[in-house]
Design a protein around this motif. Structure first.
Motif, PDB file in Angstrom:
ATOM      1  N   ARG A 188      36.390  41.968  22.668  1.00  0.00           N
ATOM      2  CA  ARG A 188      35.916  40.610  22.977  1.00  0.00           C
ATOM      3  C   ARG A 188      35.577  39.844  21.694  1.00  0.00           C
ATOM      4  NH1 ARG A 188      34.096  38.367  28.212  1.00  0.00           N
ATOM      5  NH2 ARG A 188      33.224  36.379  27.636  1.00  0.00           N
ATOM      6  N   ILE A 189      34.986  40.508  20.731  1.00  0.00           N
ATOM      7  CA  ILE A 189      34.675  39.870  19.443  1.00  0.00           C
ATOM      8  C   ILE A 189      35.975  39.485  18.733  1.00  0.00           C
ATOM      9  CG2 ILE A 189      33.746  40.292  17.127  1.00  0.00           C
ATOM     10  CD1 ILE A 189      31.546  42.002  18.557  1.00  0.00           C
ATOM     11  N   ASN A 190      36.958  40.389  18.728  1.00  0.00           N
ATOM     12  CA  ASN A 190      38.258  40.073  18.116  1.00  0.00           C
ATOM     13  C   ASN A 190      38.909  38.875  18.797  1.00  0.00           C
ATOM     14  OD1 ASN A 190      38.108  42.146  16.244  1.00  0.00           O
ATOM     15  ND2 ASN A 190      39.162  43.612  17.569  1.00  0.00           N
ATOM     16  N   TYR A 191      38.806  38.834  20.115  1.00  0.00           N
ATOM     17  CA  TYR A 191      39.380  37.725  20.884  1.00  0.00           C
ATOM     18  C   TYR A 191      38.651  36.416  20.573  1.00  0.00           C
ATOM     19  CZ  TYR A 191      40.924  34.941  24.866  1.00  0.00           C
ATOM     20  OH  TYR A 191      41.446  33.955  25.656  1.00  0.00           O
TER      21      TYR A 191
ATOM     22  N   CYS B  39      43.683  46.316  24.785  1.00  0.00           N
ATOM     23  CA  CYS B  39      43.499  46.478  26.226  1.00  0.00           C
ATOM     24  C   CYS B  39      44.442  45.595  27.047  1.00  0.00           C
ATOM     25  CB  CYS B  39      42.042  46.225  26.621  1.00  0.00           C
ATOM     26  SG  CYS B  39      41.417  44.624  26.122  1.00  0.00           S
ATOM     27  N   ASP B  40      45.312  44.854  26.389  1.00  0.00           N
ATOM     28  CA  ASP B  40      46.362  44.116  27.102  1.00  0.00           C
ATOM     29  C   ASP B  40      47.551  45.049  27.260  1.00  0.00           C
ATOM     30  OD1 ASP B  40      44.909  41.805  27.405  1.00  0.00           O
ATOM     31  OD2 ASP B  40      45.777  40.811  25.657  1.00  0.00           O
ATOM     32  N   ILE B  41      47.524  45.818  28.324  1.00  0.00           N
ATOM     33  CA  ILE B  41      48.496  46.896  28.511  1.00  0.00           C
ATOM     34  C   ILE B  41      49.716  46.445  29.304  1.00  0.00           C
ATOM     35  CG2 ILE B  41      48.806  49.204  29.515  1.00  0.00           C
ATOM     36  CD1 ILE B  41      45.796  49.626  29.012  1.00  0.00           C
ATOM     37  N   SER B  42      49.477  45.632  30.340  1.00  0.00           N
ATOM     38  CA  SER B  42      50.581  45.239  31.218  1.00  0.00           C
ATOM     39  C   SER B  42      50.240  43.915  31.893  1.00  0.00           C
ATOM     40  CB  SER B  42      50.811  46.323  32.285  1.00  0.00           C
ATOM     41  OG  SER B  42      49.722  46.370  33.185  1.00  0.00           O
ATOM     42  N   SER B  43      51.075  43.535  32.847  1.00  0.00           N
ATOM     43  CA  SER B  43      50.814  42.292  33.577  1.00  0.00           C
ATOM     44  C   SER B  43      49.656  42.455  34.566  1.00  0.00           C
ATOM     45  CB  SER B  43      52.077  41.851  34.324  1.00  0.00           C
ATOM     46  OG  SER B  43      52.430  42.837  35.278  1.00  0.00           O
ATOM     47  N   ILE B  44      49.180  43.663  34.749  1.00  0.00           N
ATOM     48  CA  ILE B  44      48.028  43.917  35.628  1.00  0.00           C
ATOM     49  C   ILE B  44      46.778  44.171  34.801  1.00  0.00           C
ATOM     50  CG2 ILE B  44      47.056  45.502  37.336  1.00  0.00           C
ATOM     51  CD1 ILE B  44      49.948  45.922  38.344  1.00  0.00           C
TER      52      ILE B  44
ATOM     53  N   SER C 113      44.923  43.441  31.765  1.00  0.00           N
ATOM     54  CA  SER C 113      44.885  42.468  30.680  1.00  0.00           C
ATOM     55  C   SER C 113      43.453  41.966  30.484  1.00  0.00           C
ATOM     56  CB  SER C 113      45.800  41.284  31.006  1.00  0.00           C
ATOM     57  OG  SER C 113      45.644  40.274  30.043  1.00  0.00           O
ATOM     58  N   CYS C 114      42.825  42.425  29.428  1.00  0.00           N
ATOM     59  CA  CYS C 114      41.455  41.989  29.117  1.00  0.00           C
ATOM     60  C   CYS C 114      41.405  40.515  28.756  1.00  0.00           C
ATOM     61  CB  CYS C 114      40.881  42.815  27.976  1.00  0.00           C
ATOM     62  SG  CYS C 114      40.580  44.520  28.409  1.00  0.00           S
ATOM     63  N   ARG C 115      42.430  40.044  28.059  1.00  0.00           N
ATOM     64  CA  ARG C 115      42.458  38.651  27.607  1.00  0.00           C
ATOM     65  C   ARG C 115      42.225  37.703  28.786  1.00  0.00           C
ATOM     66  NH1 ARG C 115      44.863  36.864  23.282  1.00  0.00           N
ATOM     67  NH2 ARG C 115      45.989  38.816  23.069  1.00  0.00           N
ATOM     68  N   ASN C 116      42.920  37.929  29.870  1.00  0.00           N
ATOM     69  CA  ASN C 116      42.789  37.052  31.033  1.00  0.00           C
ATOM     70  C   ASN C 116      41.442  37.226  31.736  1.00  0.00           C
ATOM     71  OD1 ASN C 116      45.412  35.791  30.921  1.00  0.00           O
ATOM     72  ND2 ASN C 116      46.205  37.823  31.369  1.00  0.00           N
ATOM     73  N   VAL C 117      40.889  38.422  31.677  1.00  0.00           N
ATOM     74  CA  VAL C 117      39.579  38.666  32.272  1.00  0.00           C
ATOM     75  C   VAL C 117      38.489  38.034  31.420  1.00  0.00           C
ATOM     76  CG1 VAL C 117      37.946  40.461  32.975  1.00  0.00           C
ATOM     77  CG2 VAL C 117      40.380  40.778  33.418  1.00  0.00           C
ATOM     78  N   PHE C 118      38.628  38.100  30.099  1.00  0.00           N
ATOM     79  CA  PHE C 118      37.622  37.524  29.189  1.00  0.00           C
ATOM     80  C   PHE C 118      37.430  36.028  29.432  1.00  0.00           C
ATOM     81  CE2 PHE C 118      38.432  40.820  25.590  1.00  0.00           C
ATOM     82  CZ  PHE C 118      37.690  41.757  26.270  1.00  0.00           C
ATOM     83  N   ASP C 119      38.497  35.335  29.811  1.00  0.00           N
ATOM     84  CA  ASP C 119      38.433  33.889  29.995  1.00  0.00           C
ATOM     85  C   ASP C 119      37.711  33.476  31.277  1.00  0.00           C
ATOM     86  OD1 ASP C 119      39.715  33.259  27.635  1.00  0.00           O
ATOM     87  OD2 ASP C 119      41.714  33.280  28.537  1.00  0.00           O
ATOM     88  N   ALA C 120      37.475  34.409  32.183  1.00  0.00           N
ATOM     89  CA  ALA C 120      36.869  34.082  33.481  1.00  0.00           C
ATOM     90  C   ALA C 120      35.341  34.058  33.396  1.00  0.00           C
ATOM     91  CB  ALA C 120      37.317  35.111  34.522  1.00  0.00           C
TER      92      ALA C 120
ATOM     93  N   ILE D  44      40.574  36.568  39.638  1.00  0.00           N
ATOM     94  CA  ILE D  44      41.121  36.435  38.290  1.00  0.00           C
ATOM     95  C   ILE D  44      42.592  36.851  38.274  1.00  0.00           C
ATOM     96  CG2 ILE D  44      40.884  37.178  35.882  1.00  0.00           C
ATOM     97  CD1 ILE D  44      37.884  37.742  36.557  1.00  0.00           C
ATOM     98  N   GLY D  45      42.904  37.914  39.001  1.00  0.00           N
ATOM     99  CA  GLY D  45      44.291  38.373  39.094  1.00  0.00           C
ATOM    100  C   GLY D  45      44.685  39.403  38.059  1.00  0.00           C
ATOM    101  N   TYR D  46      43.703  39.926  37.333  1.00  0.00           N
ATOM    102  CA  TYR D  46      43.958  40.948  36.315  1.00  0.00           C
ATOM    103  C   TYR D  46      42.809  41.952  36.330  1.00  0.00           C
ATOM    104  CZ  TYR D  46      47.280  37.547  34.537  1.00  0.00           C
ATOM    105  OH  TYR D  46      48.312  36.669  34.426  1.00  0.00           O
ATOM    106  N   ILE D  47      43.068  43.133  35.797  1.00  0.00           N
ATOM    107  CA  ILE D  47      42.052  44.180  35.705  1.00  0.00           C
ATOM    108  C   ILE D  47      41.852  44.528  34.234  1.00  0.00           C
ATOM    109  CG2 ILE D  47      41.503  46.588  36.277  1.00  0.00           C
ATOM    110  CD1 ILE D  47      41.409  44.768  38.687  1.00  0.00           C
ATOM    111  N   CYS D  48      40.600  44.650  33.847  1.00  0.00           N
ATOM    112  CA  CYS D  48      40.269  45.120  32.499  1.00  0.00           C
ATOM    113  C   CYS D  48      40.150  46.645  32.558  1.00  0.00           C
ATOM    114  CB  CYS D  48      38.954  44.490  32.050  1.00  0.00           C
ATOM    115  SG  CYS D  48      38.292  45.205  30.543  1.00  0.00           S
TER     116      CYS D  48
END
Length: 192
Positions: A31-34, A44-49, A51-58, A122-126
């Motif tokens: 999260r700090i890097n992001y 932690c952005d492993i696949s289309s399911i 994806s931390c990046r998309n979860v961090f934004d929520a 959110i549609g993604y899992i961290c």
């Protein structure tokens, strides 16, 4: 509870706390890097399911006003210390054990809500959140084994519950719960 069962419960408590602490630490680092660079490649952005990046934004990722992973680091860190003391055969006071148990129950509910939000809103899992929740389930199993005779709703049923624990019925129920959570997530992404 026998001394062996008590040691097993403290071992699971320490293991669950360590898994949760490491997962929340790695999530905090990501999260700090992001935050420094939103275009950085996250581990932690492993696949289309997953994806931390998309979860961090929520908004759900900062439910308490700051990153949930910071709350998790404190929670798991404190319980790791309590677990290590228990594993070393220190006498842990009843109020501290029950406080740890009630906090773990709170995070069991919060984590279920958060994973549901992650999957369906959110549609993604961290992946780190999933690891933390695995630790929370383990903590609740251990606390129940350690505290059942002190819990108000088990006071009159202590012997009955001991018989169920000897048959590992409680373990089966926790495994079924974990499978239920996994199925909730899997159903959401089955045809994605």
């Amino acid at each position: 509870m026998s001394k062996n069962n008590s040691k097993s419960a403290w071992t699971v408590l320490v293991s669950g706390s360590a898994v949760g602490l490491l997962a929340s630490l790695f999530q905090t680092i990501e999260r700090i890097n992001y935050a420094k660079n939103p275009n950085v490649h996250l581990q932690c952005d492993i696949s289309s399911i997953f994806s931390c990046r998309n979860v961090f934004d929520a908004w759900q990722s900062s439910f308490f006003g700051f990153s949930n992973s910071l709350v998790c680091m404190i929670f798991f860190g404190v319980l790791l210390g309590v677990g290590l003391a228990g594993l070393a055969s220190s006498k842990i006071s009843r109020w501290l054990r029950l406080l740890g148990h009630y906090l773990s129950l709170f995070f069991l509910g919060f984590g279920a809500w958060y994973l549901y939000q992650s999957a369906y809103s959110i549609g993604y899992i961290c992946i780190f959140c999933s690891a933390c929740y695995t630790g929370v389930i383990a903590l609740n199993w251990a606390w129940l084994r350690l505290n059942y005779s002190d819990l108000p709703w088990f006071k009159k049923r202590t012997q009955s519950f001991e018989k169920l624990m000897q048959k590992d019925t409680d373990t089966l129920l926790w495994v079924l719960y974990a499978i239920g959570i996994a199925c909730m997530i899997a159903f959401r992404f089955w045809y994605r």
